[in-house]
Design a protein around this motif. Structure first.
Motif, PDB file in Angstrom:
ATOM      1  N   SER A 221     -17.553  -7.647  -7.082  1.00 32.52           N
ATOM      2  CA  SER A 221     -17.748  -6.391  -7.827  1.00 32.52           C
ATOM      3  C   SER A 221     -19.004  -6.409  -8.684  1.00 32.52           C
ATOM      4  CB  SER A 221     -16.514  -6.078  -8.682  1.00 32.52           C
ATOM      5  OG  SER A 221     -15.369  -5.958  -7.861  1.00 32.52           O
ATOM      6  N   ASN A 222     -20.107  -6.740  -8.048  1.00 27.08           N
ATOM      7  CA  ASN A 222     -21.421  -6.691  -8.671  1.00 27.08           C
ATOM      8  C   ASN A 222     -22.312  -5.798  -7.821  1.00 27.08           C
ATOM      9  OD1 ASN A 222     -21.964  -8.503 -11.167  1.00 27.08           O
ATOM     10  ND2 ASN A 222     -20.549  -9.698  -9.920  1.00 27.08           N
ATOM     11  N   ARG A 223     -23.612  -6.002  -7.909  1.00 31.59           N
ATOM     12  CA  ARG A 223     -24.571  -5.210  -7.121  1.00 31.59           C
ATOM     13  C   ARG A 223     -25.437  -6.110  -6.247  1.00 31.59           C
ATOM     14  NH1 ARG A 223     -26.370  -1.126 -11.979  1.00 31.59           N
ATOM     15  NH2 ARG A 223     -24.371  -0.082 -12.126  1.00 31.59           N
ATOM     16  N   LEU A 224     -24.894  -7.227  -5.839  1.00 33.08           N
ATOM     17  CA  LEU A 224     -25.652  -8.175  -5.029  1.00 33.08           C
ATOM     18  C   LEU A 224     -25.920  -7.598  -3.641  1.00 33.08           C
ATOM     19  CD1 LEU A 224     -23.666 -11.416  -5.917  1.00 33.08           C
ATOM     20  CD2 LEU A 224     -25.841 -10.656  -6.883  1.00 33.08           C
ATOM     21  N   THR A 225     -27.144  -7.769  -3.161  1.00 30.71           N
ATOM     22  CA  THR A 225     -27.490  -7.329  -1.812  1.00 30.71           C
ATOM     23  C   THR A 225     -27.633  -8.509  -0.861  1.00 30.71           C
ATOM     24  OG1 THR A 225     -29.837  -7.304  -2.374  1.00 30.71           O
ATOM     25  CG2 THR A 225     -28.626  -5.216  -2.584  1.00 30.71           C
ATOM     26  N   GLN A 226     -27.758  -9.701  -1.442  1.00 29.08           N
ATOM     27  CA  GLN A 226     -27.854 -10.906  -0.616  1.00 29.08           C
ATOM     28  C   GLN A 226     -27.354 -12.123  -1.383  1.00 29.08           C
ATOM     29  OE1 GLN A 226     -31.920 -11.655   0.444  1.00 29.08           O
ATOM     30  NE2 GLN A 226     -32.568 -12.021  -1.642  1.00 29.08           N
ATOM     31  N   ILE A 227     -26.952 -13.112  -0.613  1.00 28.43           N
ATOM     32  CA  ILE A 227     -26.594 -14.418  -1.159  1.00 28.43           C
ATOM     33  C   ILE A 227     -27.648 -15.378  -0.627  1.00 28.43           C
ATOM     34  CG2 ILE A 227     -24.875 -16.281  -1.164  1.00 28.43           C
ATOM     35  CD1 ILE A 227     -23.908 -13.829  -2.666  1.00 28.43           C
ATOM     36  N   SER A 228     -28.283 -16.097  -1.501  1.00 28.53           N
ATOM     37  CA  SER A 228     -29.347 -17.019  -1.104  1.00 28.53           C
ATOM     38  C   SER A 228     -28.827 -18.108  -0.171  1.00 28.53           C
ATOM     39  CB  SER A 228     -29.952 -17.667  -2.356  1.00 28.53           C
ATOM     40  OG  SER A 228     -30.828 -18.715  -2.001  1.00 28.53           O
ATOM     41  N   ALA A 229     -29.665 -18.529   0.751  1.00 22.26           N
ATOM     42  CA  ALA A 229     -29.332 -19.652   1.631  1.00 22.26           C
ATOM     43  C   ALA A 229     -29.119 -20.923   0.817  1.00 22.26           C
ATOM     44  CB  ALA A 229     -30.425 -19.854   2.669  1.00 22.26           C
ATOM     45  N   LYS A 230     -29.589 -20.929  -0.416  1.00 19.62           N
ATOM     46  CA  LYS A 230     -29.402 -22.082  -1.302  1.00 19.62           C
ATOM     47  C   LYS A 230     -27.934 -22.301  -1.647  1.00 19.62           C
ATOM     48  CE  LYS A 230     -33.931 -21.791  -3.454  1.00 19.62           C
ATOM     49  NZ  LYS A 230     -34.660 -21.609  -4.716  1.00 19.62           N
ATOM     50  N   VAL A 231     -27.069 -21.365  -1.280  1.00 11.58           N
ATOM     51  CA  VAL A 231     -25.634 -21.530  -1.517  1.00 11.58           C
ATOM     52  C   VAL A 231     -25.148 -22.835  -0.883  1.00 11.58           C
ATOM     53  CG1 VAL A 231     -24.812 -20.234   0.490  1.00 11.58           C
ATOM     54  CG2 VAL A 231     -23.440 -20.288  -1.589  1.00 11.58           C
ATOM     55  N   SER A 232     -25.826 -23.297   0.146  1.00 12.07           N
ATOM     56  CA  SER A 232     -25.432 -24.543   0.812  1.00 12.07           C
ATOM     57  C   SER A 232     -25.605 -25.767  -0.086  1.00 12.07           C
ATOM     58  CB  SER A 232     -26.236 -24.739   2.102  1.00 12.07           C
ATOM     59  OG  SER A 232     -27.608 -24.925   1.809  1.00 12.07           O
ATOM     60  N   LEU A 233     -26.303 -25.619  -1.197  1.00 17.07           N
ATOM     61  CA  LEU A 233     -26.467 -26.719  -2.153  1.00 17.07           C
ATOM     62  C   LEU A 233     -25.207 -26.939  -2.992  1.00 17.07           C
ATOM     63  CD1 LEU A 233     -30.082 -25.926  -3.391  1.00 17.07           C
ATOM     64  CD2 LEU A 233     -29.385 -27.636  -1.700  1.00 17.07           C
ATOM     65  N   LEU A 234     -24.304 -25.983  -2.976  1.00 21.09           N
ATOM     66  CA  LEU A 234     -23.051 -26.084  -3.745  1.00 21.09           C
ATOM     67  C   LEU A 234     -22.023 -26.845  -2.909  1.00 21.09           C
ATOM     68  CD1 LEU A 234     -22.949 -22.441  -5.165  1.00 21.09           C
ATOM     69  CD2 LEU A 234     -23.761 -24.518  -6.307  1.00 21.09           C
ATOM     70  N   ARG A 235     -22.252 -28.123  -2.704  1.00 21.86           N
ATOM     71  CA  ARG A 235     -21.483 -28.949  -1.779  1.00 21.86           C
ATOM     72  C   ARG A 235     -20.009 -29.095  -2.138  1.00 21.86           C
ATOM     73  NH1 ARG A 235     -24.054 -28.877   2.685  1.00 21.86           N
ATOM     74  NH2 ARG A 235     -23.481 -30.937   3.363  1.00 21.86           N
ATOM     75  N   MET A 236     -19.632 -28.876  -3.385  1.00 20.78           N
ATOM     76  CA  MET A 236     -18.240 -29.014  -3.820  1.00 20.78           C
ATOM     77  C   MET A 236     -17.487 -27.679  -3.805  1.00 20.78           C
ATOM     78  SD  MET A 236     -18.047 -32.228  -4.360  1.00 20.78           S
ATOM     79  CE  MET A 236     -16.502 -32.400  -5.190  1.00 20.78           C
ATOM     80  N   LEU A 237     -18.175 -26.592  -3.467  1.00 24.20           N
ATOM     81  CA  LEU A 237     -17.571 -25.258  -3.524  1.00 24.20           C
ATOM     82  C   LEU A 237     -16.374 -25.146  -2.592  1.00 24.20           C
ATOM     83  CD1 LEU A 237     -18.189 -22.621  -5.064  1.00 24.20           C
ATOM     84  CD2 LEU A 237     -19.339 -21.819  -2.995  1.00 24.20           C
ATOM     85  N   ARG A 238     -15.251 -24.719  -3.160  1.00 25.22           N
ATOM     86  CA  ARG A 238     -14.002 -24.557  -2.400  1.00 25.22           C
ATOM     87  C   ARG A 238     -13.627 -23.088  -2.225  1.00 25.22           C
ATOM     88  NH1 ARG A 238     -11.023 -28.935  -1.515  1.00 25.22           N
ATOM     89  NH2 ARG A 238      -9.126 -27.705  -1.372  1.00 25.22           N
ATOM     90  N   SER A 239     -14.010 -22.248  -3.189  1.00 32.31           N
ATOM     91  CA  SER A 239     -13.621 -20.839  -3.152  1.00 32.31           C
ATOM     92  C   SER A 239     -14.823 -19.969  -3.528  1.00 32.31           C
ATOM     93  CB  SER A 239     -12.474 -20.600  -4.130  1.00 32.31           C
ATOM     94  OG  SER A 239     -12.155 -19.236  -4.188  1.00 32.31           O
ATOM     95  N   LEU A 240     -15.104 -18.981  -2.678  1.00 28.99           N
ATOM     96  CA  LEU A 240     -16.220 -18.069  -2.904  1.00 28.99           C
ATOM     97  C   LEU A 240     -15.724 -16.635  -2.739  1.00 28.99           C
ATOM     98  CD1 LEU A 240     -19.264 -17.486  -3.279  1.00 28.99           C
ATOM     99  CD2 LEU A 240     -19.507 -17.765  -0.786  1.00 28.99           C
ATOM    100  N   ASN A 241     -15.872 -15.839  -3.796  1.00 28.51           N
ATOM    101  CA  ASN A 241     -15.483 -14.426  -3.739  1.00 28.51           C
ATOM    102  C   ASN A 241     -16.747 -13.592  -3.904  1.00 28.51           C
ATOM    103  OD1 ASN A 241     -14.475 -11.836  -4.017  1.00 28.51           O
ATOM    104  ND2 ASN A 241     -12.788 -12.450  -5.332  1.00 28.51           N
ATOM    105  N   ILE A 242     -17.122 -12.909  -2.818  1.00 28.37           N
ATOM    106  CA  ILE A 242     -18.313 -12.066  -2.832  1.00 28.37           C
ATOM    107  C   ILE A 242     -17.974 -10.616  -2.465  1.00 28.37           C
ATOM    108  CG2 ILE A 242     -19.982 -13.913  -2.426  1.00 28.37           C
ATOM    109  CD1 ILE A 242     -19.842 -13.233   0.565  1.00 28.37           C
ATOM    110  N   ALA A 243     -16.707 -10.261  -2.547  1.00 33.26           N
ATOM    111  CA  ALA A 243     -16.259  -8.916  -2.182  1.00 33.26           C
ATOM    112  C   ALA A 243     -16.834  -7.852  -3.116  1.00 33.26           C
ATOM    113  CB  ALA A 243     -14.730  -8.853  -2.203  1.00 33.26           C
ATOM    114  N   ASN A 244     -16.871  -6.635  -2.622  1.00 26.87           N
ATOM    115  CA  ASN A 244     -17.288  -5.469  -3.412  1.00 26.87           C
ATOM    116  C   ASN A 244     -18.687  -5.597  -3.995  1.00 26.87           C
ATOM    117  OD1 ASN A 244     -14.773  -4.131  -2.998  1.00 26.87           O
ATOM    118  ND2 ASN A 244     -13.891  -5.465  -4.547  1.00 26.87           N
ATOM    119  N   ASN A 245     -19.614  -5.993  -3.140  1.00 24.98           N
ATOM    120  CA  ASN A 245     -21.033  -6.010  -3.463  1.00 24.98           C
ATOM    121  C   ASN A 245     -21.732  -5.124  -2.439  1.00 24.98           C
ATOM    122  OD1 ASN A 245     -21.903  -7.934  -5.740  1.00 24.98           O
ATOM    123  ND2 ASN A 245     -20.326  -9.105  -4.680  1.00 24.98           N
ATOM    124  N   LYS A 246     -23.037  -5.174  -2.396  1.00 24.93           N
ATOM    125  CA  LYS A 246     -23.801  -4.392  -1.425  1.00 24.93           C
ATOM    126  C   LYS A 246     -24.464  -5.325  -0.420  1.00 24.93           C
ATOM    127  CE  LYS A 246     -24.533  -1.031  -5.004  1.00 24.93           C
ATOM    128  NZ  LYS A 246     -24.776   0.368  -4.941  1.00 24.93           N
TER     129      LYS A 246
END
Length: 110
Positions: free
Chosen positions: A45-70
C-alpha cells in the motif's frame, strides 16, 4: 512517509522486521538492501513502481509484502532469495531464466 533518508536505515544494521505499509513511498532507499538480517519486509500500500534487483541482497528475507503498489513487475533476482517462503502481491510474474526458476521453488503468491 514519502521518503526515507539513506542514513536512517544505516543506523539499524541488525533490523529483522521492517513494516512500511500504507505510506506514500515511490522508491526504496538503497540502504535498505544492506540490511543483511532483514527477515520481514512489508512495503504494501505505497506508490512503488518497481522493486530493485538489489532485493536479492536480502539473503535472510523470509516474507515480502509488495501488494497494493503500482508495480509493473518483479525482478528475476527475487528467485535467488533461498529463505523467502512468502510473497504477497496482486500478481506474480514467472521468472524468465531457468536458473531463477530453480531458485524460486519456495516462493508462493498469496
Amino acid at each position: 512517509i514519502s521518503d526515507i533518508a539513506e542514513e536512517t536505515l544505516r543506523q539499524v544494521p541488525l533490523l529483522t522486521t521492517l513494516k512500511l505499509r500504507a505510506n506514500s513511498l515511490s522508491r526504496l532507499p538503497d540502504s535498505l538492501f544492506s540490511l543483511a538480517q532483514l527477515k520481514v519486509l512489508d512495503v504494501s500500500s505505497n506508490r512503488l513502481t518497481q522493486i530493485s534487483a538489489k532485493v536479492s541482497l536480502l539473503r535472510m528475507l523470509r516474507s515480502l509484502n509488495i501488494a497494493n503498489n503500482k508495480l509493473v513487475g518483479i525482478p528475476n533476482s527475487i528467485g535467488y532469495l533461498d529463505e523467502l517462503d512468502s510473497i504477497t502481491s496482486e500478481f506474480f510474474v514467472y521468472l524468465d531464466d531457468q536458473s531463477s526458476m530453480h531458485h524460486s521453488n519456495n516462493v508462493q503468491n498469496h
